[in-house]
Design an enzyme around this catalytic site. Structure first.
Site, PDB file in Angstrom:
ATOM      1  N   PRO A  67       0.830  -1.204   0.000  1.00  0.00           N
ATOM      2  CA  PRO A  67       0.000   0.000   0.000  1.00  0.00           C
ATOM      3  C   PRO A  67       0.868   1.259   0.000  1.00  0.00           C
ATOM      4  O   PRO A  67       1.877   1.338   0.706  1.00  0.00           O
ATOM      5  CB  PRO A  67      -0.797  -0.091   1.302  1.00  0.00           C
ATOM      6  CG  PRO A  67      -0.659  -1.494   1.767  1.00  0.00           C
ATOM      7  CD  PRO A  67       0.609  -2.013   1.190  1.00  0.00           C
ATOM      8  N   HIS A  68       0.451   2.224  -0.796  1.00  0.00           N
ATOM      9  CA  HIS A  68       1.155   3.506  -0.844  1.00  0.00           C
ATOM     10  C   HIS A  68       0.275   4.514  -1.556  1.00  0.00           C
ATOM     11  O   HIS A  68      -0.701   4.150  -2.213  1.00  0.00           O
ATOM     12  CB  HIS A  68       2.504   3.378  -1.552  1.00  0.00           C
ATOM     13  CG  HIS A  68       2.413   2.934  -2.974  1.00  0.00           C
ATOM     14  ND1 HIS A  68       2.154   1.625  -3.323  1.00  0.00           N
ATOM     15  CD2 HIS A  68       2.518   3.613  -4.139  1.00  0.00           C
ATOM     16  CE1 HIS A  68       2.127   1.513  -4.645  1.00  0.00           C
ATOM     17  NE2 HIS A  68       2.330   2.718  -5.167  1.00  0.00           N
TER      18      HIS A  68
END
Length: 159
Positions: A67-68
């Protein structure tokens, strides 16, 4: 940005967590970075909004997600977190994930040329998902990262 050092500096390895859904799993993975001051709380919101708009584009392989969000979404310094879940969570595309390596990068250059090669090197290890899910301590995770030191993906990187 060095994966191992970032995990140590942010005290951001968490093992054996339980999440009721993918949103909670992402929250658990972002929280150590909020706590350490690496990202602002809105970074979590940006990841959720992006996921809802584009789908879970950051699932890099079966069982693993990174996730980013964009640097301007609250990244204060380059950092990583790594969490393992006792039970996988399912994303909107039906894929299940039990390991989340959250990336906070201050630029797309850091994201592409420094962060991604380190993640690829780690998950290129034989049975990486099983081995990470079997880790009992933070030192177990750090030892796995040490095994990547001769990875061809890291050639030319100054870590």
């Amino acid at each position: 940005m060095n994966l191992k050092q970032a995990l140590i500096d942010n005290d951001s390895i968490q093992l054996g967590w339980i999440a009721k859904d993918w949103k909670e799993a992402v929250q658990l993975s972002v929280q150590p970075l909020i706590d350490s001051g690496a990202v602002k709380p809105e970074y979590y919101d940006a990841i959720i909004e992006s996921t809802e708009q584009y789908g879970p584009y950051y699932i890099l392989m079966p069982g693993m997600a990174m996730p980013h969000a964009r640097p301007e979404a609250g990244v204060l310094r380059d950092s990583f977190s790594l969490i393992t879940l006792k039970e996988p969570v399912q994303f909107s595309d039906g894929k299940e994930v039990s390991i989340l390596v959250t990336l906070a990068a201050t630029s797309s250059k850091i994201h592409n040329s420094v962060a991604i090669p380190q993640i690829v090197a780690l998950f290129d290890l034989k049975d990486s998902i099983t081995r990470l899910n079997s880790c009992k301590t933070k030192d177990d995770v750090l030892s796995l990262i040490d095994e990547t030191k001769d990875s061809p993906y890291l050639e030319g990187l100054e870590l």
